[in-house]
Motif scaffolding. Structure first.
Motif, PDB file in Angstrom:
ATOM      1  N   LYS A  56       0.833  -1.203   0.000  1.00  0.00           N
ATOM      2  CA  LYS A  56       0.000   0.000   0.000  1.00  0.00           C
ATOM      3  C   LYS A  56       0.870   1.256   0.000  1.00  0.00           C
ATOM      4  N   ASP A  60       1.377   4.360  -2.832  1.00  0.00           N
ATOM      5  CA  ASP A  60       1.288   5.805  -2.603  1.00  0.00           C
ATOM      6  C   ASP A  60       2.596   6.536  -2.880  1.00  0.00           C
ATOM      7  N   VAL A  61       3.721   5.877  -2.578  1.00  0.00           N
ATOM      8  CA  VAL A  61       4.995   6.582  -2.713  1.00  0.00           C
ATOM      9  C   VAL A  61       5.524   6.520  -4.144  1.00  0.00           C
TER      10      VAL A  61
ATOM     11  N   VAL B  32       5.036   9.307   9.882  1.00  0.00           N
ATOM     12  CA  VAL B  32       6.104   8.752   9.041  1.00  0.00           C
ATOM     13  C   VAL B  32       5.904   9.215   7.607  1.00  0.00           C
ATOM     14  N   GLU B  34       5.819   7.695   4.785  1.00  0.00           N
ATOM     15  CA  GLU B  34       4.894   6.948   3.931  1.00  0.00           C
ATOM     16  C   GLU B  34       3.444   7.369   4.177  1.00  0.00           C
ATOM     17  N   GLU B  35       3.097   7.566   5.445  1.00  0.00           N
ATOM     18  CA  GLU B  35       1.728   7.977   5.769  1.00  0.00           C
ATOM     19  C   GLU B  35       1.482   9.418   5.339  1.00  0.00           C
ATOM     20  N   ILE B  37       2.719  10.887   2.708  1.00  0.00           N
ATOM     21  CA  ILE B  37       2.438  10.887   1.268  1.00  0.00           C
ATOM     22  C   ILE B  37       1.062  10.302   0.988  1.00  0.00           C
ATOM     23  N   ALA B  38       0.723   9.235   1.713  1.00  0.00           N
ATOM     24  CA  ALA B  38      -0.577   8.595   1.487  1.00  0.00           C
ATOM     25  C   ALA B  38      -1.723   9.552   1.828  1.00  0.00           C
ATOM     26  N   ASN B  41      -2.019  12.136  -0.843  1.00  0.00           N
ATOM     27  CA  ASN B  41      -2.691  11.562  -2.024  1.00  0.00           C
ATOM     28  C   ASN B  41      -4.197  11.530  -1.838  1.00  0.00           C
ATOM     29  N   TYR B 134     -10.045   2.530  -2.496  1.00  0.00           N
ATOM     30  CA  TYR B 134      -8.696   2.462  -1.923  1.00  0.00           C
ATOM     31  C   TYR B 134      -8.607   3.209  -0.587  1.00  0.00           C
ATOM     32  N   GLU B 137      -9.986   0.956   2.035  1.00  0.00           N
ATOM     33  CA  GLU B 137      -9.100  -0.180   2.293  1.00  0.00           C
ATOM     34  C   GLU B 137      -7.955   0.239   3.207  1.00  0.00           C
ATOM     35  N   ARG B 138      -7.370   1.364   2.878  1.00  0.00           N
ATOM     36  CA  ARG B 138      -6.221   1.835   3.633  1.00  0.00           C
ATOM     37  C   ARG B 138      -6.625   2.214   5.068  1.00  0.00           C
ATOM     38  N   ASP B 141      -7.352  -0.939   7.196  1.00  0.00           N
ATOM     39  CA  ASP B 141      -6.119  -1.597   7.656  1.00  0.00           C
ATOM     40  C   ASP B 141      -5.496  -0.837   8.819  1.00  0.00           C
TER      41      ASP B 141
END
Lengths: 114, 251
Positions: A56, A60-61, B32, B34-35, B37-38, B41, B134, B137-138, B141
């Protein structure tokens, strides 16, 4: 600004950074197959708690602009790598065996670019 | 009729606008990379959907207002978003709980809109459904991961659920605007979406080891515009400050 734990200027000028913080997620290497590509290519790495999270996060990255059709996430710790010091032993012998390189063939013009 | 349709489109667009702005507040400061950027998005997806909903709202209204004018030239009492989405981010867990509670409703709503009698609405829904699938889903989780995580993350997620659950009910309460949409075949009756939502919620919360609050009290007044919480006005002063300071400024 760096967080206090990783600041090199805590007690001495160059205190060691030490181990990764206990709260840090494991590192994953990400491979993506592009829309027109044939094989997965390494695009970079990221942190995630588990494999599903890694996919996942990779979505996104690394695939924000439609770059990929398939993602592989591999735990960085599972990758066996050759070490740079062995470079000579591994690759140099190939250089003096000219017969291993197909440079003695004339390519007919009709074949075009190869 | 077109008044009700304008109201309805503002509700859809204001939900995505306000939530999109809220989660964009995490940009650069999420726990973090990654989160971070998510979330950015997701914010961009929602702002993209806002342009479509409010753009169509402006067309339906027929007074020459476009999506930007609706987003930046209205004050708090003209906003029609659900109270849930204007709630402050809190910690990361609360942000993801809010996201999960909204996404579950959002996806069901959009799926219902895909068969709308209005072709433009059906087209916007079809495009949005992929993004929101999506998002859900994210968020699911994350809610499970943090709920069934450490003692601290579990406690934070339970606190988030307790705080936000009173804002869930508003999503499913049908009013005159909803009824007008149902009778024209434009949108589903929100109250019919509740059983599936509850089943989804119960399954996820069980896996996340979280307790759903027993009190079904629901705050109302967001989508009708009658009574927003104090937070929306503060958010708009940030979101709209440039247009307030320099009206009609462009790049």
């Amino acid at each position: 600004m760096s967080s206090p734990e990783s600041s090199p200027y805590s007690d001495t000028d160059a205190a060691p950074h030490g181990k990764a913080r206990a709260t840090e997620w494991p590192l994953w290497e990400i491979f993506i197959r592009g829309q027109h590509g044939l094989s997965h290519r390494h695009v970079g790495s990221l942190h995630a708690a588990d494999a599903e999270g890694a996919i996942k996060n990779a979505r996104d990255v690394y695939t924000r602009r439609n770059e990929g059709v398939s993602i592989w996430a591999v735990p960085a710790s599972a990758i066996a790598a050759s070490s740079p010091e062995e470079k000579g032993a591994l690759y140099e012998p190939a250089n003096d065996k000219v017969y291993r390189h197909p440079t003695f063939f004339d390519i007919p013009d009709e074949v075009g670019a190869m | 009729m077109s008044d009700a349709l304008f109201e309805y489109l503002c509700r859809m667009g204001d939900n995505t606008l306000v939530l999109g702005h809220r989660i964009s507040e995490w940009c650069g400061v999420a726990p973090v990379l990654e989160e971070d950027i998510a979330l950015a998005n997701t914010a961009l997806d929602l702002i993209g959907q806002t342009q479509l909903w409010l753009g169509l709202a402006g067309e339906v209204e027929g007074k020459g207002r476009d999506a930007d004018q609706l987003a930046f030239h209205r004050d708090v009492w003209d906003f029609r978003n659900l109270l849930l989405v204007e709630q402050p981010n809190g910690d990361f867990g609360r942000t993801m709980m809010r996201q999960f509670l909204f996404d579950g409703w959002h996806l069901a709503q959009l799926k219902g809109l895909m068969t709308s009698s209005n072709d433009q609405i059906a087209a916007i829904a079809e495009k949005s459904v992929k993004e929101v699938t999506y998002h859900l889903e994210r968020a699911t989780d994350t809610v499970i991961g943090l709920g069934d995580g450490t003692e601290e993350s579990h406690k934070r997620m339970q606190d988030a659920l307790d705080r936000l659950y009173p804002f869930v009910g508003e999503m499913f309460i049908a009013d005159a605007v909803d009824q007008a949409m149902v009778s024209d075949g434009i949108a589903p009756d929100p109250s019919t979406l509740r059983p599936d939502y509850d089943a989804m919620l119960d399954a996820v919360l069980a896996e996340a080891t979280l307790q759903k609050p027993t009190d079904d009290f629901a705050h109302k007044g967001g989508k009708s515009g009658a009574r927003h919480t104090e937070h929306l006005g503060h958010m708009l002063t940030q979101m709209q400050w440039l247009q307030r300071a320099y009206p009609d400024a462009t790049w």
